[in-house]
Design a protein around this motif. Structure first.
Motif, PDB file in Angstrom:
ATOM      1  N   ASP A  68       0.824  -1.209   0.000  1.00  0.00           N
ATOM      2  CA  ASP A  68       0.000   0.000   0.000  1.00  0.00           C
ATOM      3  C   ASP A  68       0.860   1.261   0.000  1.00  0.00           C
ATOM      4  OD1 ASP A  68      -2.251  -1.571  -0.008  1.00  0.00           O
ATOM      5  OD2 ASP A  68      -2.795  -1.175   2.075  1.00  0.00           O
ATOM      6  N   GLY A 111       0.927   3.877  -3.015  1.00  0.00           N
ATOM      7  CA  GLY A 111       0.545   5.258  -2.733  1.00  0.00           C
ATOM      8  C   GLY A 111       1.616   6.250  -3.155  1.00  0.00           C
ATOM      9  N   PRO A 126      -7.361  11.186  -0.017  1.00  0.00           N
ATOM     10  CA  PRO A 126      -8.223  10.050   0.352  1.00  0.00           C
ATOM     11  C   PRO A 126      -8.935   9.386  -0.825  1.00  0.00           C
ATOM     12  CG  PRO A 126      -8.450  11.779   1.974  1.00  0.00           C
ATOM     13  CD  PRO A 126      -7.591  12.344   0.853  1.00  0.00           C
ATOM     14  N   ASP A 133      -7.370   6.231  -2.344  1.00  0.00           N
ATOM     15  CA  ASP A 133      -7.331   4.962  -1.604  1.00  0.00           C
ATOM     16  C   ASP A 133      -7.909   3.802  -2.416  1.00  0.00           C
ATOM     17  OD1 ASP A 133      -6.140   6.252   0.504  1.00  0.00           O
ATOM     18  OD2 ASP A 133      -7.961   6.356   1.734  1.00  0.00           O
TER      19      ASP A 133
END
Length: 82
Positions: A20, A24, A37, A40
């Protein structure tokens, strides 16, 4: 101990966190901005692609460059031309 120990630790205990975080960071770099956000969901999709493709790095890159975020991003040149 050593690099082998680090790999084992990450694989056994922190693989999802590592994937992750890497995803990201790559998304943020590709988009030229900090991750937000709403990214995500893309990170989750990238994780699923990685798992499905045996953790091949090219699956992350393909997932990023075909994502709506990447395909609709605006650069500084877009604003200067208008």
């Amino acid at each position: 101990t050593g690099i082998a120990g680090l790999r084992k630790y990450i694989r056994d205990r922190r693989q999802t966190d590592f994937v992750d975080n890497l995803s990201g960071k790559l998304v943020a770099y590709a988009l030229g901005r900090s991750a937000i956000p709403s990214d995500d969901l893309l990170v989750q999709e990238l994780r699923a692609r990685l798992v499905a493709n045996g953790y091949r790095f090219d699956s992350v890159i393909e997932g990023i460059v075909t994502s709506p975020q990447f395909l609709t991003k605006r650069g500084r040149d877009d604003f200067a031309a208008k």
